[in-house]
Write an enzyme that holds these catalytic residues in place. Structure first.
Site, mmCIF file in Angstrom:
data_model
loop_
_atom_site.group_PDB
_atom_site.id
_atom_site.type_symbol
_atom_site.label_atom_id
_atom_site.label_comp_id
_atom_site.label_asym_id
_atom_site.label_seq_id
_atom_site.Cartn_x
_atom_site.Cartn_y
_atom_site.Cartn_z
ATOM 1 N N GLY A 1 79.792 31.733 108.253
ATOM 2 C CA GLY A 1 79.395 30.018 108.624
ATOM 3 C C GLY A 1 80.866 29.797 107.808
ATOM 4 O O GLY A 1 81.516 30.694 106.997
ATOM 5 N N THR B 1 82.020 31.006 100.752
ATOM 6 C CA THR B 1 79.922 30.635 101.196
ATOM 7 C C THR B 1 79.770 29.146 100.218
ATOM 8 O O THR B 1 80.105 29.223 99.096
ATOM 9 C CB THR B 1 78.963 31.192 100.613
ATOM 10 O OG1 THR B 1 77.557 30.877 100.677
ATOM 11 C CG2 THR B 1 78.698 31.951 99.111
ATOM 12 N N ASP C 1 77.634 27.187 99.254
ATOM 13 C CA ASP C 1 76.346 27.518 98.539
ATOM 14 C C ASP C 1 76.395 27.627 97.524
ATOM 15 O O ASP C 1 75.647 27.479 96.278
ATOM 16 C CB ASP C 1 74.987 28.420 99.477
ATOM 17 C CG ASP C 1 75.113 27.982 100.642
ATOM 18 O OD1 ASP C 1 75.285 27.031 101.441
ATOM 19 O OD2 ASP C 1 74.165 28.171 101.686
ATOM 20 N N MET D 1 72.741 21.084 102.701
ATOM 21 C CA MET D 1 73.146 23.026 102.470
ATOM 22 C C MET D 1 72.062 22.953 101.605
ATOM 23 O O MET D 1 72.807 23.041 100.433
ATOM 24 C CB MET D 1 73.981 23.099 103.344
ATOM 25 C CG MET D 1 74.001 23.045 104.649
ATOM 26 S SD MET D 1 75.652 23.531 105.787
ATOM 27 C CE MET D 1 75.520 23.495 107.695
ATOM 28 N N GLU E 1 68.119 21.904 101.857
ATOM 29 C CA GLU E 1 67.301 22.449 102.898
ATOM 30 C C GLU E 1 66.189 23.723 102.252
ATOM 31 O O GLU E 1 65.638 23.799 103.582
ATOM 32 C CB GLU E 1 68.525 22.747 104.098
ATOM 33 C CG GLU E 1 69.038 24.011 103.556
ATOM 34 C CD GLU E 1 70.630 24.141 104.629
ATOM 35 O OE1 GLU E 1 70.495 23.319 105.898
ATOM 36 O OE2 GLU E 1 70.785 25.293 104.301
ATOM 37 N N ARG F 1 63.362 6.878 104.903
ATOM 38 C CA ARG F 1 63.815 7.586 105.908
ATOM 39 C C ARG F 1 64.462 9.236 106.264
ATOM 40 O O ARG F 1 65.248 8.903 104.653
ATOM 41 C CB ARG F 1 65.171 7.140 106.488
ATOM 42 C CG ARG F 1 64.954 5.307 107.430
ATOM 43 C CD ARG F 1 64.421 5.371 108.071
ATOM 44 N NE ARG F 1 64.110 4.462 108.710
ATOM 45 C CZ ARG F 1 63.161 3.918 108.908
ATOM 46 N NH1 ARG F 1 62.155 3.695 108.257
ATOM 47 N NH2 ARG F 1 63.206 2.570 109.876
ATOM 48 N N ARG G 1 80.151 21.396 105.558
ATOM 49 C CA ARG G 1 81.222 22.110 105.945
ATOM 50 C C ARG G 1 82.793 21.685 106.658
ATOM 51 O O ARG G 1 83.617 22.689 106.798
ATOM 52 C CB ARG G 1 80.923 23.859 106.747
ATOM 53 C CG ARG G 1 79.451 23.612 105.835
ATOM 54 C CD ARG G 1 79.675 25.107 106.812
ATOM 55 N NE ARG G 1 79.490 25.642 107.829
ATOM 56 C CZ ARG G 1 78.716 26.604 108.626
ATOM 57 N NH1 ARG G 1 77.632 26.574 108.124
ATOM 58 N NH2 ARG G 1 78.620 26.675 109.295
#
Ligand code: F6P
Length: 384
Positions: A15, A134, A136, A178, A232, A299, A308
């Site tokens: 990614g 990353t 992450d 994410m 996520e 919601r 990103r």
């Protein structure tokens, strides 16, 4: 040794994330100074396999470190996926250096991309070095990866901004952040924005205790809107899944596609919407809100790829440049099979095989305590 390196190939895989171009620019600065030519390999390992390259002339890329994304494009191609002999594949890939006209390769990517580089080094003595990437931030070999803090800021800003609409409508917002396997992005952005509940994969949640009970307590303490930040990859513990959930079950999780280790891809669940659906079924929760003159409305917002997107912040620009500089130095010094890393505020080197291991937030991490205090002290301090 290093002096024999005339041309170096660079690829970006996995990614994209802010700071990739900063790494490229750092590499190019040092390469130019050392008289080494840079070749860009397009679309990660896909372009490596298909000989897709471009020349990289630094004069054409002024201030590339300020630009988001990667000018080399990227893909998730992994040449080792379902091969019978890793050794043969590694040798075959290493032979391609000649075809591509490169003496060494710098691979910029996450565990998948750098895992390929590691195999090539270990099984075929390839002249490769790595740079961890990353958003992450879940790679063991480095304290931070570039792009992480830009993404934290984006998610934190999004949650800050959502509070105005949450407040206007007196709503609950479940914000999906994410982070497939680890909760760094959610934990840091959630704490930064003061999210009211923070759910991460490392601590599977209990719907009743960690969400419904907290929302009731907050409603009774006078809070009329609430922000729940969820990774996520967050998921309920099995007890809560069996006891509390009406819209999904163990079978839902068992049926999910699996990752390369055979684990269910929890990221496919759309957990924020599941939480919204479950909360909407809870009459007891609605009653508690009504008791405090709020109609229960909920919601979900999936931040997804917006996290990103855009330009790297200053931290990530500088970290990217430092990583690029250090990666090029590894090539010049002939220290192949290694990746660059940030330890404290120092740039260090670790073997690729160690660096690409996964990292998670541990229970001892002070952010865990901070999260728990942040969630509970606000409503507790307002109780009589
Ligand atoms: O691993 C980085 C990451 O951004 C994850 O947080 C996210 O789940 C995934 O990539 C998304 O990948 P793609 O861009 O292929 O949808």
């Amino acid at each position: 040794m290093g002096s024999q390196i005339k041309k170096v190939g660079i690829l970006t895989g996995g990614g994209d994330c802010p700071g990739l171009n900063s790494v490229l620019y750092g590499i190019m600065l040092k390469a130019y100074d050392a008289g080494i030519e840079c070749i860009g390999i397009l679309k990660g390992w896909k372009g490596f396999l298909e000989n897709q390259t471009i020349p990289l002339y630094i004069a054409e890329h002024d201030d590339l470190h300020t630009v988001g994304g990667t000018i080399l494009y990227t893909s998730r191609t992994n040449p080792f996926k379902s091969v019978s002999s890793k050794e043969e594949k590694a040798k075959e890939l290493t032979k391609k250096f000649e075809e591509l006209g490169i003496d060494a390769l710098i691979a910029i990517g996450g565990d998948d991309t750098l895992g390929v580089a590691d195999n090539m080094y270990k099984l075929a003595d390839a002249k490769v070095v790595g740079c961890p990437k990353t958003i992450d931030n879940d790679l063991a070999g480095t304290h931070y990866t570039f792009g992480f803090w830009s993404a934290v800021q984006l998610a934190s800003n999004a949650m800050d901004n959502l509070t105005t609409t949450a407040r206007s409508h007196q709503r609950v917002f479940v914000v999906e952040v994410m982070g497939r396997d680890a909760g760094f992005l959610t934990m840091y952005s959630g704490i930064s924005a003061g999210a009211d509940i923070i759910l991460i994969p490392e601590t599977p949640f209990d719907l009743e205790k960690d969400i419904i009970d907290i929302l009731k307590k907050r409603a009774n303490a006078g809070y009329k809107y609430h922000i729940i930040a969820t990774s996520e990859g967050a998921y309920p513990n099995s007890e809560s899944l069996n006891r509390d959930f009406k819209t999904i079950s163990k079978e839902t999780i068992d049926k999910l596609p699996k990752d390369s280790y055979g684990n269910p891809l929890l990221v496919k669940l759309n957990i924020s919407q599941i939480i919204v659906d479950e909360l909407n079924l809870r009459e007891d929760l609605k009653q508690e809100f009504q008791k405090n003159e709020v109609d229960f409305e909920c919601r979900s917002v999936v931040l997804g790829h917006t996290m990103r997107a855009g330009t790297p912040n200053s931290f990530d620009r500088i970290l990217g440049l430092r990583f690029g500089l250090a990666a090029m130095k590894l090539v010049i010094e002939g220290k192949f099979g290694n990746m660059v890393s940030l330890q404290g505020n120092k740039i260090k080197t670790v073997p690729l095989s160690e660096g690409v291991r996964k990292k998670y937030i541990t229970l001892e991490n002070d952010k865990m305590e901070l999260r728990d205090l942040l969630v509970k002290i606000r409503y507790l301090s307002k109780q009589n």
